[in-house]
Design a protein around this motif. Structure first.
Motif, short mmCIF file in Angstrom:
data_model
loop_
_atom_site.label_atom_id
_atom_site.label_comp_id
_atom_site.label_asym_id
_atom_site.label_seq_id
_atom_site.Cartn_x
_atom_site.Cartn_y
_atom_site.Cartn_z
N ILE A 1 44.18 80.45 29.64
CA ILE A 1 44.06 78.99 29.54
C ILE A 1 45.16 78.41 28.67
CG2 ILE A 1 42.61 77.14 28.59
CD1 ILE A 1 40.16 78.80 29.49
N THR A 2 45.43 79.08 27.55
CA THR A 2 46.48 78.60 26.64
C THR A 2 47.84 78.64 27.30
OG1 THR A 2 45.23 79.37 24.71
CG2 THR A 2 47.59 78.99 24.41
N HIS B 1 37.71 69.13 30.08
CA HIS B 1 37.88 68.32 31.29
C HIS B 1 39.24 67.66 31.41
CE1 HIS B 1 37.22 64.84 28.66
NE2 HIS B 1 37.51 64.05 29.67
N ASP B 2 39.93 67.43 30.31
CA ASP B 2 41.21 66.71 30.37
C ASP B 2 42.40 67.59 30.00
OD1 ASP B 2 40.59 64.26 31.39
OD2 ASP B 2 40.45 63.22 29.47
N THR C 1 44.12 70.36 35.67
CA THR C 1 43.03 71.01 34.93
C THR C 1 42.43 72.14 35.75
OG1 THR C 1 42.50 68.96 33.73
CG2 THR C 1 40.77 70.64 33.86
N GLU C 2 42.24 71.90 37.03
CA GLU C 2 41.69 72.93 37.91
C GLU C 2 42.61 74.15 37.96
OE1 GLU C 2 39.80 73.36 42.40
OE2 GLU C 2 41.03 71.62 41.90
N ALA D 1 34.00 70.41 34.84
CA ALA D 1 35.24 69.88 34.27
C ALA D 1 36.01 69.01 35.25
CB ALA D 1 36.12 71.04 33.78
N ILE D 2 36.06 69.40 36.52
CA ILE D 2 36.97 68.71 37.45
C ILE D 2 36.28 67.64 38.29
CG2 ILE D 2 38.46 70.73 37.54
CD1 ILE D 2 37.39 71.25 40.39
#
Length: 413
Positions: free
Chosen positions: A12-13, A253-254, A286-287, A302-303
């Motif tokens: 993710i990072t 989410h963002d 984001t996805e 989240a999306i």
């Protein structure tokens, strides 16, 4: 917090960092990898210290995120005004789980003499110099794409000869290794590191707040949105597992806004068609960042925060029964937060105006009537807790910037 593996946190990072600037894709990984090789060769650093420094180096340019759309790579390569290093240092001191290594970021664009004056601790001093060395060489590599690997190697060796006349093996330039190989070797180092739940949460906070804190107008949003969503989830009677999914989905989410220019995020005017398409792309970005790193349940929460019951939302225009209760809650939480914040184009709205807008949206078939009814029954409680979350994070935002400007003023005197 729902369990995230070290591997998922790393992915993710890295995916997020690689959306900051197209010209610097992989820069953080390459520099972290190069520094790790030098630390291992040095012999004074434990494996745990090396891993903590790797995480720190991955975020070494975090101070530039708030102006990522106007990065000047040549300036970064020859940076005499180390404003982003000062800001990054203060930011990491505030949120990062390994804040003891924040000085690496503070001094990675100063002179070697300044590093010696500021960092008497031998290991911190040496780690900072390794970061300076590899960062400068990799930026040279990025800024001179027509240079052959041999020419880049020669540049790297020249830096080493000037700053480390003995004791470094530079038979190969570390960041010239294959990108997939670099990624996998860093992953091997990081995935077995023992991280507490609090440290994982702090790493996520560091990443998410680095995006939010690019602007005063966006600094409060994530905290307020998460608080609204989690409070509504509790009031709607969701299970502990569902509440945790709401928390993490809302918190992430963002992430895609890391790729959206600040002038678009802060525009005081209505966005034109092109700008609006750029803004909407934050959801699919984001996805891209989250897919495969979180459960599908969390990913969809989240999306889908801009989807609507009547199918007029984005990015996929899904509707009705396709939207679960947790997804509907987060969609409402996002709107409550946005309406309750001051933005570049509007003031913060009082609860009466927030509820009026939400009622209009419900009558238009956009948001869930059940979630709205729960909110209406507890509107003062929810509004108060959302505002408190905003106030708490705003105080942190102001404290960071005050310390940054105090430090900048002291250095200019």
């Amino acid at each position: 917090m729902i369990y995230l593996s070290n591997e998922n946190l790393f992915e993710i990072t890295i995916r997020s960092l690689n959306h900051v600037n197209n010209l610097l894709v992989g820069h953080g990984e390459r520099v972290a990898y190069g520094v790790a090789k030098l630390l291992k060769q040095d012999g004074r650093f434990t494996d745990e210290e090396i891993v903590r420094i790797i995480w720190t180096v991955l975020f070494h340019d975090i101070g530039n995120f708030h102006k990522a759309d106007i990065w000047n790579l040549a300036q970064l390569e020859n940076d005499e005004d180390d404003f982003h290093a000062r800001y990054g240092y203060i930011f990491l001191k505030t949120f990062f789980p390994f804040a003891e290594y924040a000085p690496l970021v503070r001094y990675h664009h100063t002179s070697y003499a300044e590093v010696d004056r500021a960092l008497p601790d031998a290991k911190l001093n040496r780690a900072t110099k390794y970061l300076k060395l590899v960062d400068e060489a990799d930026l040279y590599h990025v800024n001179h794409p027509r240079k052959t690997p041999q020419e880049v190697q020669q540049f790297f060796e020249g830096l080493v000869a000037r700053q480390f006349p003995t004791g470094l093996n530079v038979s190969s330039c570390p960041f010239l290794d294959d990108a997939d190989d670099i990624h996998q070797k860093l992953l091997v180092r990081l995935k077995n590191m023992a991280l507490t739940p609090e440290e994982k949460r702090a790493l996520l906070h560091t990443l998410v707040y680095s995006i939010d804190f690019r602007s005063h107008y966006t600094a409060l949003h994530c905290s307020m949105m998460v608080r609204a969503s989690v409070t509504l989830a509790e009031l709607c009677g969701l299970s502990e597992h569902e509440r945790e999914a709401v928390y993490l989905g809302a918190f992430l989410h963002d992430l895609g806004k890391i790729a959206i220019p600040v002038e678009t995020l802060e525009s005081p005017d209505k966005l034109d068609a092109r700008q609006w398409e750029i803004m909407k792309s934050h959801v699919t970005i984001t996805e891209d960042i989250l897919r495969g790193c979180v459960s599908d349940e969390i990913l969809q929460i989240a999306i889908r925060h801009h989807e609507t019951l009547n199918g007029t939302g984005y990015p996929y225009g899904i509707s009705g029964d396709q939207l679960t209760l947790p997804q509907r809650i987060v969609a409402v939480g996002d709107i409550v937060s946005a309406l309750s914040e001051k933005r570049s184009y509007k003031p913060a709205f009082p609860i009466q105006e927030v509820m009026q807008i939400l009622n209009d949206m419900c009558r238009a078939g956009r948001i869930c009537p059940y979630v709205l009814q729960v909110l209406s029954d507890h509107q003062e409680e929810v509004y108060h807790t959302v505002l408190q979350a905003g106030q708490d994070i705003e105080e942190t935002f102001e404290r960071i910037y005050m310390e940054y400007f105090d430090l900048a003023t002291a250095q200019s005197v």
